[in-house]
Structures are given as C-alpha cells and as structure tokens.
Design an enzyme around this catalytic site. Structure first.
Site, PDB file in Angstrom:
ATOM      1  N   CYS A   2       2.493 -33.317  59.755  1.00  0.00           N
ATOM      2  CA  CYS A   2       2.342 -32.135  60.603  1.00  0.00           C
ATOM      3  C   CYS A   2       0.918 -32.026  61.151  1.00  0.00           C
ATOM      4  O   CYS A   2      -0.030 -32.494  60.523  1.00  0.00           O
ATOM      5  CB  CYS A   2       2.635 -30.872  59.804  1.00  0.00           C
ATOM      6  SG  CYS A   2       4.228 -30.871  59.025  1.00  0.00           S
ATOM      7  N   ARG A  27       0.077 -38.706  64.623  1.00  0.00           N
ATOM      8  CA  ARG A  27       0.282 -38.435  63.199  1.00  0.00           C
ATOM      9  C   ARG A  27       1.747 -38.554  62.792  1.00  0.00           C
ATOM     10  O   ARG A  27       2.048 -38.650  61.609  1.00  0.00           O
ATOM     11  CB  ARG A  27      -0.209 -37.018  62.854  1.00  0.00           C
ATOM     12  CG  ARG A  27      -1.705 -36.856  62.929  1.00  0.00           C
ATOM     13  CD  ARG A  27      -2.094 -35.409  62.670  1.00  0.00           C
ATOM     14  NE  ARG A  27      -1.693 -34.980  61.350  1.00  0.00           N
ATOM     15  CZ  ARG A  27      -2.511 -34.811  60.321  1.00  0.00           C
ATOM     16  NH1 ARG A  27      -3.786 -35.057  60.471  1.00  0.00           N
ATOM     17  NH2 ARG A  27      -2.066 -34.408  59.157  1.00  0.00           N
ATOM     18  N   TRP A  74       6.585 -32.420  60.856  1.00  0.00           N
ATOM     19  CA  TRP A  74       7.219 -33.626  60.300  1.00  0.00           C
ATOM     20  C   TRP A  74       8.080 -33.101  59.151  1.00  0.00           C
ATOM     21  O   TRP A  74       7.548 -32.647  58.139  1.00  0.00           O
ATOM     22  CB  TRP A  74       6.131 -34.581  59.808  1.00  0.00           C
ATOM     23  CG  TRP A  74       6.618 -35.921  59.355  1.00  0.00           C
ATOM     24  CD1 TRP A  74       6.840 -37.016  60.143  1.00  0.00           C
ATOM     25  CD2 TRP A  74       6.898 -36.337  58.008  1.00  0.00           C
ATOM     26  NE1 TRP A  74       7.252 -38.082  59.364  1.00  0.00           N
ATOM     27  CE2 TRP A  74       7.298 -37.692  58.053  1.00  0.00           C
ATOM     28  CE3 TRP A  74       6.859 -35.706  56.769  1.00  0.00           C
ATOM     29  CZ2 TRP A  74       7.652 -38.417  56.918  1.00  0.00           C
ATOM     30  CZ3 TRP A  74       7.212 -36.429  55.631  1.00  0.00           C
ATOM     31  CH2 TRP A  74       7.597 -37.770  55.720  1.00  0.00           C
ATOM     32  N   ASN A 100       0.782 -26.649  57.469  1.00  0.00           N
ATOM     33  CA  ASN A 100       0.857 -28.067  57.053  1.00  0.00           C
ATOM     34  C   ASN A 100       0.863 -28.101  55.541  1.00  0.00           C
ATOM     35  O   ASN A 100       0.074 -27.391  54.908  1.00  0.00           O
ATOM     36  CB  ASN A 100      -0.385 -28.851  57.505  1.00  0.00           C
ATOM     37  CG  ASN A 100      -0.344 -29.201  58.966  1.00  0.00           C
ATOM     38  OD1 ASN A 100       0.557 -28.795  59.673  1.00  0.00           O
ATOM     39  ND2 ASN A 100      -1.342 -29.951  59.407  1.00  0.00           N
ATOM     40  N   GLY A 101       1.676 -28.971  54.953  1.00  0.00           N
ATOM     41  CA  GLY A 101       1.681 -29.109  53.489  1.00  0.00           C
ATOM     42  C   GLY A 101       3.044 -28.734  52.932  1.00  0.00           C
ATOM     43  O   GLY A 101       4.035 -28.645  53.674  1.00  0.00           O
ATOM     44  N   GLU A 481      -0.357 -57.653  53.481  1.00  0.00           N
ATOM     45  CA  GLU A 481      -0.734 -56.796  54.604  1.00  0.00           C
ATOM     46  C   GLU A 481       0.016 -57.217  55.880  1.00  0.00           C
ATOM     47  O   GLU A 481       0.492 -56.362  56.638  1.00  0.00           O
ATOM     48  CB  GLU A 481      -2.260 -56.845  54.800  1.00  0.00           C
ATOM     49  CG  GLU A 481      -2.811 -56.110  55.997  1.00  0.00           C
ATOM     50  CD  GLU A 481      -2.445 -54.623  56.064  1.00  0.00           C
ATOM     51  OE1 GLU A 481      -1.911 -54.080  55.094  1.00  0.00           O
ATOM     52  OE2 GLU A 481      -2.644 -54.031  57.146  1.00  0.00           O
ATOM     53  N   LYS A 485       2.559 -54.804  58.034  1.00  0.00           N
ATOM     54  CA  LYS A 485       2.397 -54.555  59.477  1.00  0.00           C
ATOM     55  C   LYS A 485       3.694 -54.838  60.208  1.00  0.00           C
ATOM     56  O   LYS A 485       4.136 -54.064  61.049  1.00  0.00           O
ATOM     57  CB  LYS A 485       1.308 -55.460  60.080  1.00  0.00           C
ATOM     58  CG  LYS A 485      -0.114 -55.111  59.827  1.00  0.00           C
ATOM     59  CD  LYS A 485      -0.652 -53.889  60.526  1.00  0.00           C
ATOM     60  CE  LYS A 485      -0.428 -52.647  59.721  1.00  0.00           C
ATOM     61  NZ  LYS A 485      -1.323 -52.361  58.639  1.00  0.00           N
ATOM     62  N   GLU A 488       6.439 -52.204  59.459  1.00  0.00           N
ATOM     63  CA  GLU A 488       6.116 -50.887  60.009  1.00  0.00           C
ATOM     64  C   GLU A 488       6.452 -50.750  61.485  1.00  0.00           C
ATOM     65  O   GLU A 488       7.001 -49.745  61.898  1.00  0.00           O
ATOM     66  CB  GLU A 488       4.594 -50.626  59.901  1.00  0.00           C
ATOM     67  CG  GLU A 488       4.133 -50.102  58.583  1.00  0.00           C
ATOM     68  CD  GLU A 488       2.670 -49.685  58.652  1.00  0.00           C
ATOM     69  OE1 GLU A 488       1.807 -50.551  58.912  1.00  0.00           O
ATOM     70  OE2 GLU A 488       2.383 -48.497  58.449  1.00  0.00           O
ATOM     71  N   HIS A 504      11.215 -69.194  42.357  1.00  0.00           N
ATOM     72  CA  HIS A 504      11.768 -68.481  41.199  1.00  0.00           C
ATOM     73  C   HIS A 504      12.803 -67.444  41.620  1.00  0.00           C
ATOM     74  O   HIS A 504      13.110 -66.529  40.868  1.00  0.00           O
ATOM     75  CB  HIS A 504      10.643 -67.828  40.395  1.00  0.00           C
ATOM     76  CG  HIS A 504       9.696 -68.845  39.827  1.00  0.00           C
ATOM     77  ND1 HIS A 504      10.027 -69.664  38.781  1.00  0.00           N
ATOM     78  CD2 HIS A 504       8.453 -69.206  40.211  1.00  0.00           C
ATOM     79  CE1 HIS A 504       9.012 -70.481  38.522  1.00  0.00           C
ATOM     80  NE2 HIS A 504       8.040 -70.222  39.379  1.00  0.00           N
ATOM     81  N   LYS A 600       0.715 -40.939  60.323  1.00  0.00           N
ATOM     82  CA  LYS A 600      -0.598 -41.573  60.182  1.00  0.00           C
ATOM     83  C   LYS A 600      -1.281 -41.152  58.888  1.00  0.00           C
ATOM     84  O   LYS A 600      -1.910 -41.945  58.219  1.00  0.00           O
ATOM     85  CB  LYS A 600      -1.471 -41.203  61.393  1.00  0.00           C
ATOM     86  CG  LYS A 600      -2.866 -41.824  61.378  1.00  0.00           C
ATOM     87  CD  LYS A 600      -2.788 -43.323  61.507  1.00  0.00           C
ATOM     88  CE  LYS A 600      -4.144 -43.991  61.418  1.00  0.00           C
ATOM     89  NZ  LYS A 600      -4.008 -45.441  61.140  1.00  0.00           N
TER      90      LYS A 600
HETATM   91  C1  AGP Z   1      -0.949 -48.678  57.358  1.00  0.00           C
HETATM   92  O1  AGP Z   1      -0.541 -49.446  58.441  1.00  0.00           O
HETATM   93  C2  AGP Z   1      -0.082 -47.597  56.972  1.00  0.00           C
HETATM   94  N1  AGP Z   1       0.313 -46.775  58.030  1.00  0.00           N
HETATM   95  C3  AGP Z   1      -0.281 -46.926  55.625  1.00  0.00           C
HETATM   96  O2  AGP Z   1       0.101 -47.858  54.679  1.00  0.00           O
HETATM   97  C4  AGP Z   1      -1.687 -46.375  55.270  1.00  0.00           C
HETATM   98  O3  AGP Z   1      -2.587 -47.417  55.097  1.00  0.00           O
HETATM   99  C5  AGP Z   1      -1.568 -45.519  53.999  1.00  0.00           C
HETATM  100  O4  AGP Z   1      -0.709 -44.444  54.246  1.00  0.00           O
HETATM  101  C6  AGP Z   1      -2.900 -45.020  53.502  1.00  0.00           C
HETATM  102  O5  AGP Z   1      -3.521 -44.195  54.432  1.00  0.00           O
HETATM  103  P1  AGP Z   1      -5.043 -43.772  54.235  1.00  0.00           P
HETATM  104  O6  AGP Z   1      -5.861 -45.027  54.352  1.00  0.00           O
HETATM  105  O7  AGP Z   1      -5.321 -42.803  55.334  1.00  0.00           O
HETATM  106  O8  AGP Z   1      -5.169 -43.183  52.876  1.00  0.00           O
END
Ligand code: AGP
Length: 605
Positions: A2, A27, A74, A100-101, A481, A485, A488, A504, A600
């Site tokens: 949010c 976000r 959200w 928010n929250g 990583e 990516k 996502e 394995h 985000k």
């Molecule tokens: C990364 O591509 C992601 N969207 C996600 O894993 C992100 O790194 C994670 O939510 C942590 O966020 P932060 O670094 O703001 O704590």
C-alpha cells in the site's frame, strides 16, 4: 504494497495526490482512492484498478480543495473491490482514514464496536480505525481521539485521518510502517515513500514509531507517544528527481540495470580514498572485532542473496564464521546470537517487516546490529545500533538489480575493512582489492555493451515452462539470484541448484530443450560444473553458460564476462542474468516493472 500520499497547502490537492499515487505505483497495488474536502464536506472517490482509472473517475470533478489524503491498496483483508478500497469512513461519515499495514487485533475491536452498535460495510481491518476514533471523539477532541484509538491498535500502521469538523487538518501517525512529511512554502506533503513527493521538496521530516503529527495550513505540530509536544528537524534528501524518471529507457528495470556502473562507483565512494579502507560512519576497534565469534547476515529475497554472495569473503578474509538466514525464519527460531555476534541486516527499502522484526530479536539478545539500507532514514537504520548506506539511488522496478550489486559491493568492502582492522590482510592485498573494486564499473560497462546475444537467447527460450540455474561455490548464490529474477518478472518456473546436487534428484526433470543456465567463474571448480552441464546436455537440455573461463563449445550459448577478484565476481556474473530475465519478460509482453502479485516493499509479515 500500500502507498499513502497527503497534502495540505495553498495548491489544489487532487493533481498533487494523483501524481504522488502514480509515483507509488511501483510498490504494487490493486485499488486506489482519494478524499478531499469539497464545500466543507469530505468527498471520496475510490475503486479497484489502476491510478489511471481513478484519474478518469476524477476527470469531471471540479475540485478546489487544497487538502486531501490518498491511497493505493494491496489487498490483505478482503478482496480488491470498491468497498474495500481506501479511504474508509466511520458510521457517521465524520472521520476518513487511509492506512498502510495490518491491524492484528481488528477482530476484537470490531466485536467491541459492534457491541456498541457500530456497523461495518467492508471486509478490511482498516474500517475499525475511523469507527474507533469516532468512539473516542464523544469525550475528546480530534487529536486526542486519534491518539486514544491508536493506543488500542496492535500491529503496524501508517495512517492519515480527516475529520469533518476540522476541514483544514490531517492527523498522521506511524508505527512499524513508514511515513514522511515533506515541507515547502507551498504546503506539507505526506507520503509513505519519498519518491511520491520528491518533485515538490527535498526537505523531509522522518517520523519515528508512535509519533503523531497534526498537519494544518502551513503548520506542523509533532507529538510523542504520550501526546507531549516535541520538536523535530528536517533531513535533506539528496536524490535527484530524474532518478525516478525512465529517462528514455522503456522500463525502470532496464534503466536500473544500466545505472550499475554509476551506482557501484557511488557505493565505493571515498571508502577507498587513502591507503586504508574506511567506512562512511562506522569505526570498529580491533578489540571489539576480536570478541566477535560469529557474524549473522539476515535479509529477504534478493538482499538475502547478497548476503550469501558475501559470506565467502567474510569467512576467508576475516576468519569469522558466517550464517546467512531468511529474516522470516530467523525471527521465530530463537536464534543463537549473543553479545559476541555481529548481526548484519540488509534491506534495499529499509522497511521490510520481517527484516525489521529479525533485527529487533537480535538486538534483544545483545548482538551488535548493523543495518545496510539504500533509503536514508529508513526504519531499519533507525532500529539498528549502526548503519551504512548503499548509494544505488531510488530503485523503482519491483525486481531489484542495482540495489543487489550495491549490497554485494558494500558487504565486500565491509569484509575487507574488518580483515584490515584484524590485521589479516596486508597493504599489498588491500591495494590489489582496491584496484579490482575501482575497475568493476568499467567491466560492468563491457557486459552492458554486449546485450545482443542475450536478446537472441531470450527469443529462443522465452516460451519455456521451467528453467534451472546452476553454480558451485561463489556462483551458487548468483544462480539463486538469477532464478529469482526470472520467476519474478517472466513467470517461468525456475529453480537454482548447487551444480553437484542435480544428479541427486532434479535431473529427473530434464528433457529436450529444458533451459539450464550455468554460472562458471570459479577457476578451481569450473571443470566440475562443466561436467555437470555435460550431464544435462546428454539428456537434451539447452545450455546457457555465463563464464570467465575458456569453456567447451558444446554449449548452446556462451556469455563471456571479464575476470575480477573471485570475491567480486558475483557483481559481474549477475548482470547477464538480470538482462536475460528482463528480455524474456519483454519477449512475453509482460509488465516488467510491476510483476503480478509482487510489491516493492513488503511491509507486512
Ligand atoms: C527482489 O527482486 C525482490 N523484489 C525481493 O526479493 C526483495 O529483494 C525483498 O523483498 C527484500 O526487499 P528489501 O531489500 O527492500 O528488504
């Protein structure tokens, strides 16, 4: 997740609020809404869908209001719908709230209010807030009623409240959810994220937990958790407004990938200026470090991968055991940390609920806590004993790229620094590490100049349903990583494996044209990973190899990257993987910057 925007001043509120909401789109959200005062009455426009839709709903709305609150939702409690969108009103229509929250005890409060004949129309936790304020307002003024209501709330919240009886006031409160107030001659700008209002001001008040602010006209009255008046100072935010524009790139993610030479330069900054390595605002004594028996690195998602990538540097150069953990696990496992632990928490946003929760636990247990964040004044930097900033600038795309490479760079510099203080590395090694660091931006530029082959690979494999990423040693976290990516932003199912683990079990899934992306940069382990790649070729896989080495031509695609110091290699080897995920997503016609279901900044558990 949010987003919140608010404005009180001498300009028209709606354009400022809509602009702010559109800056918060990154976000992740599913609904949007605005409340202003029209002819001294609260007026709400809200619906599920994008900010653009809200803008269309407001097109014929002739508003002269110079006060308003706005929100992108959200969904947590209740599906995305008009009735669940914020702002929410109390039963009498007197109080209007965006939030928010999560209110963890909302069910108890709702029951209490229903027993007192309050009625509810939405499925949200938020709707209890305006009604609870209304309950206390019977005996108190607006400010006191908000204060008393917040005392009853458990959970996390950043809220803005309007009251029909105070048409020039917004009251804001935060607890475990970010909120800032930007200030200028034109008025006061409230936001959950600095970029939302950065085009109006660079002077910000960063609110602490449980602080309440009465915003009216050009005035701001700050109160602490006991409702005692306090004074606060502004911080100047140096981010350039152009950093939150696409500047000719199709997407923020591509722009941010291409910004990496600069962000690495900025993160290295002056830390290596003299003969020694120094950190921006941290100085450890040899005595302190000699008492550290363990380092724990805790984070989520990409930030956790940055921790994994730097583990080897800390262990090899500082000779201190390192555990890397996922924050949501660490916080509930009664972690083995004590006063001899250095606990490092990494978060781009500095607002990730699990990472902040984990930090609080480590602090309670006596560890020295160090936060690494990209956002000045973010919650994590205020919770920790010590903090250092990455200098990646605002990262808008949901998929983190430049923040990750800045984190790996900074963690390595931190490890070099600790090894230097402990006397484990000599001047000659420091000099060579420094040279390698300084050369990184140019090497990244070389990789970025050769995107053609990656575009070709994307066209070849974009329709795959699954993919594997493989690596050994330092290459394994990079594989993790790369896999994150890809899933996502392309929605292709992918897994990362330590290359030796494949046989394995997972190798059972390999069949014709199954994409296997392998990272081969570790000279010593290269031949072993290459053998593992041969095993998948024999079973029909399509292989893509990112390497510093001269490897067999038997692979379908080879992407050569420059060599650097082994500890710094993850900063280079991840870049082709970022580009691959990006171009595959584009090939599939997806929204790269705002992937489905993701946010985000994950400010709830
Ligand atoms: C990364 O591509 C992601 N969207 C996600 O894993 C992100 O790194 C994670 O939510 C942590 O966020 P932060 O670094 O703001 O704590």
């Amino acid at each position: 997740m949010c987003g919140i925007v608010g404005y009180v001043g001498n300009k028209k509120a709606i354009p400022i609020l809509l602009e702010g909401l559109s800056k918060l789109e990154y976000r992740g959200y599913d609904s949007a809404g605005i409340a202003t005062f029209e002819n001294n009455k609260i007026s709400i426009t809200k619906d599920k869908g994008r900010v653009k839709h809200l803008q269309e709903l407001l097109e014929n709305h002739s508003s002269s209001s110079n006060i308003g609150i706005a929100h992108t939702r959200w969904a947590t409690h209740g599906k995305p719908s008009k009735v669940n969108s914020h702002p929410h009103l109390d039963n009498t229509g007197k109080f209007c709230v965006v939030h928010n929250g999560i209110i963890e005890n909302y069910a108890d409060i709702k029951k209490f209010l229903m027993d007192n004949e309050y009625k509810f129309i939405s499925d949200t936790d938020t709707e209890v807030i305006p009604n609870l304020i209304n309950y206390y307002y019977a005996q108190n003024n607006f400010l006191q009623a908000v204060y008393l209501a917040c005392k009853d709330l458990k959970g996390s919240y950043a809220i803005e409240v309007l009251c029909q009886d105070y048409p020039d006031h917004i009251i804001v409160v935060r607890k475990d959810s970010p909120l800032v107030i930007g200030t200028s001659n034109d008025g006061n700008y409230i936001a959950s994220d600095i970029p939302a209002v950065l085009s109006h001001t660079k002077n910000f008040y960063l609110l602490e937990d449980n602080e309440i602010v009465e915003v009216y006209g050009n005035k701001l009255n700050f109160f602490n958790k006991n409702l005692e008046p306090i004074s606060k100072k502004t911080e100047i935010i140096s981010w350039d407004e152009s950093a939150i524009e696409k500047n000719g790139f199709d997407d923020f993610m591509l722009k941010e990938i291409f910004e990496q030479p600069k962000t690495i330069r900025d993160t290295i900054g002056f830390k290596l200026d003299k003969d020694k390595i120094t950190l921006d605002n941290i100085e450890f004594s040899k005595e302190f470090l000699s008492n550290i028996s363990k380092i724990v690195i805790v984070a989520c998602g990409t930030a956790m991968h940055a921790g994994l990538s730097a583990k080897a540097t800390f262990e090899n150069l500082c000779r201190i055991p390192v555990e890397v953990d996922v924050a949501s696990e660490f916080r509930y496992k009664n972690p083995l940390v004590n006063k001899n632990t250095l606990a490092i928490f990494i978060s781009q946003s500095g607002e990730t609920a699990d990472t902040i929760g984990a930090l609080k636990i480590a602090k309670e247990k006596g560890a020295t806590t160090l936060a690494i964040s990209n956002v000045i004044g973010s919650s994590i930097t205020r919770e920790a004993d010590l903090f250092i900033y990455t200098h990646a600038g605002p990262e808008i795309a949901v998929a983190s790229t430049k923040a990750y490479t800045a984190q790996v760079t900074l963690l390595n510099i931190l490890a070099f620094y600790i090894a230097q203080v402990l006397g484990y590395i000599d001047n000659k090694l420091i000099k060579s590490l420094k040279e390698d660091l300084f050369e990184l931006p140019n090497k990244i530029e070389t990789i970025l100049e050769n995107t053609e082959e990656i575009i070709n690979i994307s066209k070849d494999i974009y329709s795959a349903k699954d993919a594997f990423f493989l690596g050994r040693g330092i290459d394994y976290p990079v594989a993790m990583e790369g896999s994150l990516k890809l899933k996502e932003i392309s929605y292709i199912h992918s897994e990362a494996y330590a290359a030796g683990e494949l046989k394995h079990g997972p190798i059972a899934l390999i069949n014709d044209d199954f994409p296997v992306i392998a990272i081969v940069t570790d000279e010593v382990l290269a031949s072993k990973t290459v053998s593992n790649i041969q095993e998948v070729i024999s079973r029909g896989a399509k292989t893509i190899v990112i390497t510093t080495e001269n490897v067999s031509k038997a692979f379908n695609y080879i992407i050569k990257i420059p060599k650097t110091n082994q500890y710094l290699t993850p900063i280079l080897s991840v870049i082709p993987l970022q580009l691959l995920a990006y171009y595959i997503s584009k090939e599939k016609g997806l929204d790269v910057d705002k992937p489905r279901n993701l946010a985000k900044s994950v400010t709830v558990e």
